[in-house]
Structures are given as structure tokens and as C-alpha cells.
Write a protein that holds these residues in place. Sequence first.
Motif, PDB file in Angstrom:
ATOM      1  N   ALA A 236       9.953  84.996  43.065  1.00 49.06           N
ATOM      2  CA  ALA A 236       9.929  83.821  43.236  1.00 49.06           C
ATOM      3  C   ALA A 236      11.560  83.166  43.368  1.00 49.06           C
ATOM      4  N   ALA A 237      11.481  82.214  44.348  1.00 51.51           N
ATOM      5  CA  ALA A 237      12.797  81.395  44.478  1.00 51.51           C
ATOM      6  C   ALA A 237      12.466  79.853  43.513  1.00 51.51           C
ATOM      7  N   ASP A 238      13.448  79.369  43.199  1.00 52.31           N
ATOM      8  CA  ASP A 238      13.323  78.074  42.786  1.00 52.31           C
ATOM      9  C   ASP A 238      14.676  77.199  42.585  1.00 52.31           C
ATOM     10  N   ILE A 239      14.502  76.224  43.715  1.00 56.30           N
ATOM     11  CA  ILE A 239      15.525  75.364  44.160  1.00 56.30           C
ATOM     12  C   ILE A 239      15.285  73.992  43.979  1.00 56.30           C
ATOM     13  N   THR A 240      16.294  73.159  43.389  1.00 54.62           N
ATOM     14  CA  THR A 240      16.244  71.685  43.630  1.00 54.62           C
ATOM     15  C   THR A 240      17.230  71.022  44.283  1.00 54.62           C
ATOM     16  N   ARG A 241      16.789  69.969  45.089  1.00 49.74           N
ATOM     17  CA  ARG A 241      17.730  69.172  45.723  1.00 49.74           C
ATOM     18  C   ARG A 241      17.379  67.685  45.452  1.00 49.74           C
ATOM     19  N   THR A 242      18.108  66.845  45.419  1.00 48.09           N
ATOM     20  CA  THR A 242      18.079  65.320  45.239  1.00 48.09           C
ATOM     21  C   THR A 242      18.683  64.785  46.431  1.00 48.09           C
ATOM     22  N   VAL A 243      17.835  64.039  47.205  1.00 52.83           N
ATOM     23  CA  VAL A 243      18.291  63.310  48.365  1.00 52.83           C
ATOM     24  C   VAL A 243      17.853  61.783  48.207  1.00 52.83           C
ATOM     25  N   CYS A 244      18.254  61.107  49.264  1.00 45.61           N
ATOM     26  CA  CYS A 244      18.098  59.648  49.017  1.00 45.61           C
ATOM     27  C   CYS A 244      17.698  58.827  50.622  1.00 45.61           C
ATOM     28  N   LEU A 245      17.027  57.778  50.481  1.00 43.06           N
ATOM     29  CA  LEU A 245      16.687  57.115  51.871  1.00 43.06           C
ATOM     30  C   LEU A 245      17.330  56.051  51.839  1.00 43.06           C
ATOM     31  N   GLY A 246      18.384  55.797  52.609  1.00 42.25           N
ATOM     32  CA  GLY A 246      19.438  54.831  52.901  1.00 42.25           C
ATOM     33  C   GLY A 246      20.276  54.502  51.511  1.00 42.25           C
ATOM     34  N   LYS A 247      20.600  53.343  51.205  1.00 39.71           N
ATOM     35  CA  LYS A 247      21.534  53.055  50.277  1.00 39.71           C
ATOM     36  C   LYS A 247      20.857  52.920  48.888  1.00 39.71           C
ATOM     37  N   VAL A 248      21.232  53.463  47.846  1.00 38.27           N
ATOM     38  CA  VAL A 248      20.773  53.491  46.551  1.00 38.27           C
ATOM     39  C   VAL A 248      21.252  52.630  45.499  1.00 38.27           C
ATOM     40  N   ASP A 249      20.746  52.459  44.510  1.00 39.75           N
ATOM     41  CA  ASP A 249      21.430  51.705  43.169  1.00 39.75           C
ATOM     42  C   ASP A 249      22.775  52.527  42.904  1.00 39.75           C
ATOM     43  N   PRO A 250      23.765  51.886  42.788  1.00 36.18           N
ATOM     44  CA  PRO A 250      25.110  52.545  42.423  1.00 36.18           C
ATOM     45  C   PRO A 250      24.933  53.521  41.109  1.00 36.18           C
ATOM     46  N   GLU A 251      24.306  53.058  40.132  1.00 37.47           N
ATOM     47  CA  GLU A 251      24.144  53.908  38.992  1.00 37.47           C
ATOM     48  C   GLU A 251      23.392  55.162  39.460  1.00 37.47           C
ATOM     49  N   ILE A 300      18.362  74.052  30.342  1.00 44.48           N
ATOM     50  CA  ILE A 300      19.473  74.059  31.738  1.00 44.48           C
ATOM     51  C   ILE A 300      18.716  75.242  32.509  1.00 44.48           C
ATOM     52  N   GLY A 301      17.902  76.122  32.252  1.00 47.82           N
ATOM     53  CA  GLY A 301      17.314  76.919  33.218  1.00 47.82           C
ATOM     54  C   GLY A 301      16.518  77.985  32.546  1.00 47.82           C
ATOM     55  N   HIS A 302      16.155  79.045  33.699  1.00 46.64           N
ATOM     56  CA  HIS A 302      15.026  79.931  33.067  1.00 46.64           C
ATOM     57  C   HIS A 302      15.422  81.070  33.952  1.00 46.64           C
ATOM     58  N   GLY A 303      14.691  82.099  33.583  1.00 47.58           N
ATOM     59  CA  GLY A 303      14.873  83.522  34.606  1.00 47.58           C
ATOM     60  C   GLY A 303      13.716  83.304  35.527  1.00 47.58           C
ATOM     61  N   ILE A 304      14.176  83.915  36.772  1.00 43.89           N
ATOM     62  CA  ILE A 304      13.147  84.072  38.011  1.00 43.89           C
ATOM     63  C   ILE A 304      12.842  85.635  38.417  1.00 43.89           C
ATOM     64  N   GLY A 305      11.705  85.790  38.812  1.00 42.51           N
ATOM     65  CA  GLY A 305      11.591  87.285  39.429  1.00 42.51           C
ATOM     66  C   GLY A 305      10.115  87.166  39.794  1.00 42.51           C
ATOM     67  N   LEU A 306       9.305  88.198  39.084  1.00 43.41           N
ATOM     68  CA  LEU A 306       8.003  88.380  39.623  1.00 43.41           C
ATOM     69  C   LEU A 306       7.101  87.127  39.013  1.00 43.41           C
ATOM     70  N   GLU A 307       7.954  86.273  38.000  1.00 41.53           N
ATOM     71  CA  GLU A 307       7.120  85.028  37.845  1.00 41.53           C
ATOM     72  C   GLU A 307       8.298  84.093  37.827  1.00 41.53           C
ATOM     73  N   ILE A 308       7.576  82.698  38.200  1.00 38.72           N
ATOM     74  CA  ILE A 308       8.839  81.712  38.215  1.00 38.72           C
ATOM     75  C   ILE A 308       9.397  81.263  37.080  1.00 38.72           C
ATOM     76  N   HIS A 329      19.021  83.863  36.919  1.00 42.62           N
ATOM     77  CA  HIS A 329      18.432  82.561  36.112  1.00 42.62           C
ATOM     78  C   HIS A 329      18.972  81.278  37.117  1.00 42.62           C
ATOM     79  N   THR A 330      17.966  80.079  36.777  1.00 47.12           N
ATOM     80  CA  THR A 330      18.431  79.169  37.511  1.00 47.12           C
ATOM     81  C   THR A 330      19.459  78.199  36.335  1.00 47.12           C
ATOM     82  N   VAL A 331      20.015  77.234  37.119  1.00 39.74           N
ATOM     83  CA  VAL A 331      20.940  76.402  36.262  1.00 39.74           C
ATOM     84  C   VAL A 331      20.646  75.005  36.756  1.00 39.74           C
ATOM     85  N   GLU A 332      19.882  74.010  36.232  1.00 42.52           N
ATOM     86  CA  GLU A 332      19.252  73.081  36.648  1.00 42.52           C
ATOM     87  C   GLU A 332      19.424  71.693  35.890  1.00 42.52           C
TER      88      GLU A 332
END
Length: 370
Positions: A236-251, A300-308, A329-332
Motif C-alpha cells: 500500500a501507498a499512502d499520500i496526501t496533497r492539499t490543493v485549492c481552487l482559485g484564491k483562498v482565505d489568507p489564513e 504524525i504517521g504510521h507504517g505501511i506495507g501489506l496493510e495500510i 512510515h508516513t509523515v503526515e
Amino acid sequence: MDKQEELLSLLNQRISKVTDLIKEKDADAMIIINQANYRYLTNFTGEEAELILGKDGSRILLSDSRFADQIKAQAPGQMDVIMQQSSDVAGELTKALKKTNYRKVLVEADVMTAAVFDQLKRQNPDISFEFSEQLVERVRNVKDELEIATLRKAIEISMTSFKQILPLIKPGVTERSVAAKLDYYFKENGGDGPDFDTIVASGVRSAWAHGVASDKKMENGDMIVIDFGSFYNGYAADITRTVCLGKVDPELEKIYQIVHEAQRRGIEAATVGHTGRDVDRAARDYITEQGYGQYFGHGIGHGIGLEIHELCQPALPFGKQKLVNNMVHTVEPGIYLPEKGGVRIEDDILINGQNPETLSNLPKDELLSL
């Protein structure tokens, strides 16, 4: 050495490490029901089986006739295979145990039910059964060369698929449709399909750490958290990305940069000799210093391998055991502002001495606006 011989050699190495732990427990054998664990030791991928592993490395695999040919094709090496005649797990295990001289047998504490455990004790009064927690998982937590290569492929497939769905993210498109397309691309690109329910959470739902894709339509100004991963040959792979649509709140832009820096610090701490707690602290302390500690509520994360989620030691953030080479391991880290939006950035990290390797290398330095 051909591929079959290489696989058998790897299996024998894994078996040797597990039997060393069985001996440490002064036991004769272990009953393994967790599918990931018996797959790890036999290469058999069927979903219904039990493995009895002796301290001498002997293997007895119990399954049923549906998997007879599959076992022959997948599982190399010397192994006794028993085709079960019923669904009575305790009864079938008892028949196999009667053919041995075992006196102390370990069972998986977090997998075997109380009912089966009680039946085994009643049907085998001459055998002492003892629960053992995550024994095979302790060995699985350090990956061998084949596992690392397979994880790299799972991650590559996941990243390629993610890039393909970015053009689909537009105002009016539902989270569910983006997630469905991502799941489709996993298989189209050679994967086995998603290894968990793909998360696409937009707008205020991006503050839901596990906001599985809904029928919500994405809008301009939305932050969008996409947490995804494909299986490949069972890994198993495990990835996260955060994107946005247009301009977002400055915070929201601000917390993106805070999370990015926190992750950088967490990855930097993922070195041999440190613990999961050290990795967690490196990222968490920075988020806290920036005034958002209360909005980072998960590990902050977890191991990955045969189980997510391979939560064996040194599971992040609670692990006290030191990290060693070839753990993955993930770092998330994440920050989630209720009713406003959230950010998470997640990568898969290979422990490699003092130079942790980030296996997933999708761009993340700046918030991507679509």
C-alpha cells in the motif's frame, strides 16, 4: 538464481526471523490467521487460510479446495497443505495440531476471536495456548528488498494517477467524481485498486481529517485535501496533497506553509536512532509554536506495507523503539480549522541512516491553485 528461487530465499529469511521470536517465547509454534501475516510467510494471497508455523520453520497451511491451485502456483518451498472440510476453524486447527507434538502454541491476540480461542483450549487440553501481540508484525516492520521495490511501484502508480486527476478539479465537479476517477486510474496504471476509501474533502470539509469523498460540489475558494493510495502486489501507498481552487482565505495559505515546514522537520527527524516520538515532536512542536497545536489532533504517521496502517512498533507517534534502516512510515502533519478548512501533507518515508528518503515526490513547496 531465478525469481522463484529468490522468492523462496526471501521467505526463508522472513520465516527464520519469526521463528527466532517464537523461540524467545519458549513456544513450539504459532497459529497465524492475519491474512497479511500468512501472505508474508508463504506468498499465498487467498483470503481464507490459517498457518501453523513451527519453531523449526515447518509450515502447515490450512485452506479449502477453492484455493488449491492458487496455493500450488503462489507458495514455493516445503509446506504441508491441508484442504479443510468445514468452516469450523478451531476444529480444523485441532485436527492439524493432533499430528504434531506441540505443547505450547502462540496465537495472534489481535486477530483470533475469544470463541475460537476457547474452543482450541477445550479441544486440545495437552497444549498451552498463549496470546502474542504483533509478533510477525515486528518482523514485517523492517522491509526487505522486494518489499521496498514493490512499495516504490505502488507509490509511483499512485503519484501518476494523482497527476491525471488534477485537470478534473474544477468548480461544480463533485468530490465523489474526482475520487472515482482516481480509483479508476490506479487500476488503469497497473495497480490493484485503492487501499482505503479515497479522501477528497473540499471547502469546510477539508477540516474533516477523514472526510471521505461526498456529493459536495467544489467551489472557488475551496481548500481540497486529497488522501490516496493504490495497492500494488498487495503493498500500500499512502499520500496526501492539499490543493485549492482559485484564491483562498489568507489564513488557509498560512497554515499550508506551517504544515509544510512541520512535515519537513518531521522527515528530517526520521533517522536511525530516533523514535516515533521524536518524529512526532519535531513536527508537533513547530505547529504548536505557530499557535495551531490544538488543531493537530492525530499522530504524525504510521507504517505501511501489506496493510495500510501497520501500527506495530515503532508506530508513530507512540513508538519508543528506535527507528532502524528499511522501515517505511508516513509523515503526515495537518492543521484543521473547524468550519473553515484544513491542510494535510503526507509522504512515505524510507528510513535510511541519517538521510531519510522521501519515496513520494509530488510537488508540495507551494500551495497548488487550480
